[in-house]
Design a protein around this motif. Structure first.
Motif, short mmCIF file in Angstrom:
data_model
loop_
_atom_site.label_atom_id
_atom_site.label_comp_id
_atom_site.label_asym_id
_atom_site.label_seq_id
_atom_site.Cartn_x
_atom_site.Cartn_y
_atom_site.Cartn_z
N ALA A 97 0.87 -1.17 0.23
CA ALA A 97 0.17 -0.08 -0.07
C ALA A 97 0.97 1.06 -0.21
O ALA A 97 0.48 2.16 -0.76
CB ALA A 97 -0.90 0.27 1.27
N ALA A 98 2.03 1.12 0.84
CA ALA A 98 2.74 2.28 0.78
C ALA A 98 3.50 2.44 -0.60
O ALA A 98 3.72 3.51 -1.08
CB ALA A 98 3.86 2.32 1.95
N GLN A 99 3.82 1.33 -1.01
CA GLN A 99 4.54 1.59 -2.54
C GLN A 99 3.81 2.40 -3.71
O GLN A 99 4.04 3.10 -4.35
CB GLN A 99 5.30 0.29 -2.98
N GLN A 100 2.40 1.76 -3.57
CA GLN A 100 1.45 2.24 -4.59
C GLN A 100 1.07 3.78 -4.13
O GLN A 100 1.07 4.45 -4.99
CB GLN A 100 0.12 1.51 -4.44
N ALA A 101 1.21 4.03 -2.97
CA ALA A 101 0.92 5.63 -2.53
C ALA A 101 2.05 6.61 -3.02
O ALA A 101 1.78 7.41 -3.77
CB ALA A 101 0.72 5.79 -1.28
N GLY A 102 3.31 6.06 -2.88
CA GLY A 102 4.27 6.56 -3.42
C GLY A 102 4.48 6.72 -4.86
O GLY A 102 4.63 8.08 -5.34
N LYS A 103 4.10 5.80 -5.66
CA LYS A 103 4.13 5.97 -6.97
C LYS A 103 3.01 6.73 -7.49
O LYS A 103 3.31 7.69 -8.46
CB LYS A 103 4.03 4.46 -7.66
N SER A 104 1.86 6.68 -6.98
CA SER A 104 0.90 7.68 -7.30
C SER A 104 0.99 9.05 -7.23
O SER A 104 0.90 9.93 -8.01
CB SER A 104 -0.60 7.16 -6.55
N PHE A 105 1.73 9.42 -5.91
CA PHE A 105 1.93 10.68 -5.63
C PHE A 105 3.26 11.34 -6.38
O PHE A 105 3.14 12.68 -6.88
CB PHE A 105 2.19 10.80 -4.04
N ALA A 106 4.07 10.42 -6.75
CA ALA A 106 5.13 10.89 -7.32
C ALA A 106 5.06 11.32 -8.64
O ALA A 106 5.38 12.10 -9.47
CB ALA A 106 6.38 9.83 -7.29
N ALA A 107 3.99 10.23 -9.27
CA ALA A 107 3.56 10.68 -10.81
C ALA A 107 2.68 12.07 -10.98
O ALA A 107 2.91 12.67 -12.01
CB ALA A 107 2.69 9.35 -11.17
N LEU A 108 2.20 12.38 -9.90
CA LEU A 108 1.57 13.84 -9.94
C LEU A 108 2.47 14.78 -10.14
O LEU A 108 2.39 15.82 -10.94
CB LEU A 108 0.67 13.93 -8.65
N PHE A 109 3.56 14.66 -9.33
CA PHE A 109 4.57 15.81 -9.48
C PHE A 109 5.48 15.54 -11.03
O PHE A 109 5.81 16.53 -11.50
CB PHE A 109 5.74 15.66 -8.43
N GLU A 110 5.73 14.29 -11.18
CA GLU A 110 6.50 14.23 -12.54
C GLU A 110 5.70 14.32 -13.75
O GLU A 110 6.05 14.76 -14.82
CB GLU A 110 6.90 12.68 -12.47
N ALA A 111 4.44 14.81 -13.50
CA ALA A 111 3.45 15.10 -14.67
C ALA A 111 3.59 16.66 -15.04
O ALA A 111 3.05 17.34 -15.91
CB ALA A 111 2.45 14.67 -14.68
N MET A 112 4.07 17.42 -14.00
CA MET A 112 3.85 18.73 -13.87
C MET A 112 5.07 19.63 -15.03
O MET A 112 6.01 18.82 -15.24
CB MET A 112 4.53 19.70 -12.58
N ASP A 113 4.69 20.73 -15.60
CA ASP A 113 5.68 21.29 -16.41
C ASP A 113 6.78 21.94 -15.87
O ASP A 113 7.87 21.82 -16.43
CB ASP A 113 4.67 22.40 -17.18
N ASP A 114 6.87 22.34 -14.69
CA ASP A 114 7.88 23.10 -14.14
C ASP A 114 9.08 21.96 -13.64
O ASP A 114 8.75 21.04 -12.86
CB ASP A 114 7.42 23.73 -12.68
N PRO A 115 10.38 22.20 -14.32
CA PRO A 115 11.19 21.15 -13.93
C PRO A 115 11.68 21.01 -12.48
O PRO A 115 11.78 19.87 -11.83
CB PRO A 115 12.56 21.82 -14.69
N TYR A 116 11.59 22.01 -11.57
CA TYR A 116 11.69 22.06 -10.35
C TYR A 116 10.70 20.96 -9.53
O TYR A 116 11.07 20.00 -8.86
CB TYR A 116 11.80 23.13 -9.49
N MET A 117 9.44 21.22 -9.90
CA MET A 117 8.34 20.42 -9.26
C MET A 117 8.52 18.88 -9.65
O MET A 117 8.18 17.98 -9.00
CB MET A 117 7.07 20.91 -9.42
#
Length: 229
Positions: free
Chosen positions: A103-123
């Motif tokens: 469950a923790a791994q799936q949460a990490g992947k889901s939340f990380a994907a939200l950031f990685e989809a952002m336009d800003d390189p820093y985010m």
């Protein structure tokens, strides 16, 4: 002599043995039929340990590096206290009766994907921070150690990427320089390297650095090169 061009992150030069670091992960197999109450208890205990560890790292950074570095780990601790992150994990435990690791791994992947989809390189780089926090939580659930790099003497540390936890837990007296394959210009590990003045080069590409493990090498953080001697 082989010269690999990358991007310089922290100026300076160093020469020495190349040590290739491979991250040791924690098991996160989806184990069905788990008792949700027991898994949530395990999660709570592991989360509390992880927060204490991150608070300790933040204090250490404040002493050794400064307030900017301290904020890196303070931010990580805040993620573990984030209600939406915790709720995602506990809901998955309840709904699928799975182990806390999965469950923790799936949460990490889901939340990380939200950031990685952002336009800003820093985010986008903050997705790596989410996975760093998740990795720490997984290792606490498994009762494992830090899993960091053991250099076995002064060396140039080479890795696919390097998260800030792994960076700050290094014996920095042994780290001559750092090279990574990913473009980590905006990563917190890169920020720490610049603050500490460790020659660092990123974006070396997907070539097999592991084949050069143990070879003598030279890093030029200004030119952005790794030279295998």
């Amino acid at each position: 002599m082989i010269v690999i061009q990358g991007r310089g992150l922290s100026a300076g030069t160093a020469e020495g043995r190349l040590h290739c670091f491979h991250r040791v992960g924690a098991a996160a197999v989806k184990r069905a039929g788990a008792d949700p109450a027991e898994e949530k208890k395990r999660l709570s205990e592991a989360r509390a340990r992880a927060i204490r560890q991150l608070e300790s790292l933040a204090e250490r950074c404040g002493r050794e590096v400064g307030s900017e570095a301290r904020q890196v780990f303070a931010t990580h601790a805040m993620l573990l206290e984030d209600e939406s992150f915790l709720e995602y994990i506990t809901n998955l435990i309840d709904q699928e009766q799975c182990c806390a690791e999965y469950a923790a791994q799936q949460a990490g992947k889901s939340f990380a994907a939200l950031f990685e989809a952002m336009d800003d390189p820093y985010m986008r780089e903050r997705g790596a921070d989410v996975m760093d926090v998740t990795w720490r939580l997984l290792r606490n659930l498994a009762g494992a150690g830090t899993g960091g790099a053991e250099l076995g003497g002064p060396a140039i540390l080479a890795a696919n990427d390097l998260n800030p936890t792994e960076f700050i837990e290094l014996d920095r007296a042994q780290v001559l320089a750092i090279v990574t394959q990913r473009d980590s210009q905006n990563s917190h590990a890169a920020i720490l390297a610049r603050l500490l003045g460790i020659p660092t080069v990123c974006n070396l590409g997907e070539g097999p650095l592991a084949e050069f493990h143990g070879r003598m090498a030279r890093v030029d953080g200004l030119a952005g090169t790794l030279t295998i001697l």
